[in-house]
Design an enzyme around this catalytic site. Structure first.
Site, short mmCIF file in Angstrom:
data_model
loop_
_atom_site.label_atom_id
_atom_site.label_comp_id
_atom_site.label_asym_id
_atom_site.label_seq_id
_atom_site.Cartn_x
_atom_site.Cartn_y
_atom_site.Cartn_z
N GLU A 208 -35.64 -36.63 12.50
CA GLU A 208 -33.73 -36.81 13.50
C GLU A 208 -33.89 -37.91 14.07
O GLU A 208 -34.69 -37.69 15.27
CB GLU A 208 -33.97 -35.13 14.24
N GLU B 38 -26.74 -33.07 14.74
CA GLU B 38 -27.67 -33.00 14.27
C GLU B 38 -28.40 -32.68 12.86
O GLU B 38 -29.03 -31.81 12.31
CB GLU B 38 -28.54 -32.09 15.30
N ARG C 196 -25.23 -23.86 13.57
CA ARG C 196 -26.13 -24.69 13.00
C ARG C 196 -26.22 -23.89 11.21
O ARG C 196 -27.84 -24.21 10.76
CB ARG C 196 -27.81 -23.38 13.62
N ASP D 220 -8.70 -48.35 -7.39
CA ASP D 220 -8.16 -47.60 -8.84
C ASP D 220 -8.37 -46.07 -7.81
O ASP D 220 -9.57 -46.37 -8.13
CB ASP D 220 -8.72 -48.53 -9.66
N HIS E 95 -26.86 -29.12 12.60
CA HIS E 95 -26.65 -28.51 13.46
C HIS E 95 -25.52 -28.98 14.09
O HIS E 95 -25.68 -30.55 15.08
CB HIS E 95 -27.83 -28.17 14.60
N GLU F 255 -30.48 -33.68 10.76
CA GLU F 255 -32.05 -34.20 9.92
C GLU F 255 -31.81 -34.77 7.94
O GLU F 255 -30.96 -35.00 7.79
CB GLU F 255 -33.16 -32.83 9.59
N ARG G 144 -32.51 -19.41 17.18
CA ARG G 144 -31.95 -20.33 16.48
C ARG G 144 -32.35 -19.62 14.97
O ARG G 144 -31.49 -20.52 13.58
CB ARG G 144 -33.05 -21.03 16.52
N GLU H 99 -23.12 -23.96 18.88
CA GLU H 99 -23.61 -24.69 18.11
C GLU H 99 -24.12 -24.09 17.06
O GLU H 99 -24.49 -22.74 16.94
CB GLU H 99 -25.52 -24.77 18.32
N GLU I 145 -39.70 -34.08 12.40
CA GLU I 145 -38.87 -32.78 12.72
C GLU I 145 -40.02 -31.68 12.10
O GLU I 145 -41.50 -31.94 11.62
CB GLU I 145 -37.88 -32.41 12.12
#
Length: 474
Positions: free
Chosen positions: A220, A129, A361, A51, A269, A131, A340, A359, A212
């Site tokens: 992680e 990645e 992030r 449904d 990430h 977390e 980062r 990457e 982490e």
């Protein structure tokens, strides 16, 4: 894998139930279980009815009949059911056999098809990645006359003076001090290892796991990259196994981006690259970060479309509690080698030509992975198509410590939207890159924005407990 091969697995492993699953717009999995004795080759052709009107954002009650068709390449044994069960992910179709254009998994597959028709490459690879936190207790309510939440963890720094039966053994994780400590500070080594064991049994290739940065049980687990849709399937499997393993230990795992005030949040990430057959297209020796111009254009597309993209990669009001400066949060629309705090990072340590990648992030795990990965690919491909150079557009490279820059310097760096509403407005203004090749439809985008506007409004109109601290005595 053929349907007959699946039936052979069911027979060989003594499977009693077959669990057919699909994913809604928010990224939640839903399932219908059939007795294994009722599953035949025709089931894989005719599908399983459900449904659609009971799934938010799908169909109205007047057109609610829908069909999920199983993908035989996604079969794995559920490690948590008392009765032996196999899980199969499905695509959604209308009763007349048409692919349903609001099915997130279908959108991911169309993005992969568009990559090939665009003539850029043959395969896009993704590696998230993701977390998460593991808590010992979670309580919350949101009512007319009360609103509260409470989380607790044996690891949390706020429990350093708590009296416990048998005595407090100390070794708590300090505020923002949880990055890769050994035991006894890291109390969750065994539970993460058990998660990894079950993930490997379910077909994921695990690369590593660790504690982490945040206090109170942040962890992680990294699994190997794969193609776009397969990686989204793997992430759904990952979240299911992480949450159910925690539950079996009497704990609770959450992928909520910011469950704790004042400490690091949980991101997702996303590493990504494009290949042509076995040839990596993002590598060029001597380029910035050893990236090719194609990779640079891909970054240009990601950063140029980031305000709109974030409506799909960070689609919760809680996402923007994480996207604030000071907590490793990638709020700056810039690219960099190893920085980062930039939205796009270029990994450079121990990277081979085939491992050369970018990457992104900013995303978090409240994102529907099928939609988020498809949207990232479409933004990157638009950058390649239009030759968007992130350097010429003023996105970097940014190789400075942003936290040590002057206010004037910081003022020149563009930032992510500050709220979900802002991101949705950006998506309303910039969506054409998603509709190329019919990957996303305008109908889907309008419907998605409407659903998310409702979520944002539901939070905005409710009284926040902190408002009592600020205003009650005025």
């Amino acid at each position: 894998m053929s349907a007959q091969n699946v039936l052979n697995i069911i027979k060989e492993k003594g499977i009693e139930w077959v669990d057919f699953r699909f994913v809604d717009l928010s990224g939640r999995a839903h399932h219908i279980s059939l007795p294994a004795s009722e599953v035949e080759e025709e089931t894989f052709v005719n599908g399983v009815a459900f449904d659609g009107s009971s799934i938010p954002g799908f169909k109205g009650i007047e057109e609610s009949d829908m069909v999920m068709l199983p993908d035989t390449e996604t079969v794995y044994v559920d490690p948590f059911t008392a009765h032996p069960t196999v899980v199969i992910m499905c695509n959604i179709y209308t009763p007349d056999g048409e692919r349903y254009d609001r099915d997130p998994r279908s959108i991911a597959q169309k993005a992969e098809e568009y990559l090939q028709t665009a003539g850029v490459g043959t395969t896009a690879y993704f590696a998230p990645e993701s977390e998460f936190f593991i808590f010992d207790e979670v309580r919350y309510e949101s009512g007319q006359n009360s609103s509260s939440y409470f989380v607790d963890s044996e690891e949390a720094h706020w429990n350093s003076n708590r009296k416990e039966e048998g005595g407090n053994l100390g070794f708590k994780v300090k505020h923002k001090g949880g990055y890769v400590p050994v035991g006894p500070t890291d109390t969750q080594q065994d539970i993460r290892s058990e998660m990894c064991r079950l993930l490997m049994e379910a077909g994921l290739r695990i690369e590593r796991h660790h504690h982490e940065v945040a206090t109170a049980g942040q962890g992680e687990i990294n699994f190997r990259f794969d193609t776009l849709t397969k990686t989204a399937d793997n992430l759904m499997k990952y979240k299911y196994i992480v949450q159910n393993t925690a539950n079996s230990y009497g704990k609770v795992a959450t992928f909520m981006p910011k469950p704790l005030f004042g400490d690091n949040g949980s991101g997702m990430h996303v590493h990504q690259s494009i290949f042509n057959g076995s040839e990596p297209l993002f590598y060029e020796k001597g380029g910035y970060g050893n990236l090719s111009e194609m990779a640079m254009n891909y970054i240009g597309g990601i950063l140029y479309h980031a305000p709109a993209l974030i409506a799909l990669t960070n689609p919760s009001t809680n996402s923007f509690k994480r996207l604030v400066p000071g907590y490793e949060a990638p709020v700056n629309l810039a690219f960099s080698k190893g920085n980062r705090s930039a939205a796009v990072r270029i990994p450079v340590a121990a990277v081979t030509p085939k491992g050369c990648r970018i990457e992104f992030r900013t995303p978090d795990s409240t994102a529907n992975p099928y939609l988020a990965f498809a949207a990232m690919l479409m933004a990157g491909l638009d950058g390649i198509k239009k030759k968007l150079d992130p350097r010429a557009l003023g996105y970097g490279p940014l190789d400075k410590n942003i936290y040590e820059m002057s206010d004037e310097e910081k003022g020149e760096i563009r930032s992510v939207p500050g709220t979900l509403d802002e991101a949705l407005s950006a998506l309303e203004a910039d969506y054409e890159f998603l509709t190329e090749g019919g990957v996303f439809t305008k109908d889907f985008i309008d419907n998605y924005i409407g659903l998310k506007r409702d979520e944002a409004k539901a939070v905005a109109i409710r009284i926040h407990p902190h408002e009592y601290s600020l205003y009650f005595d005025l």
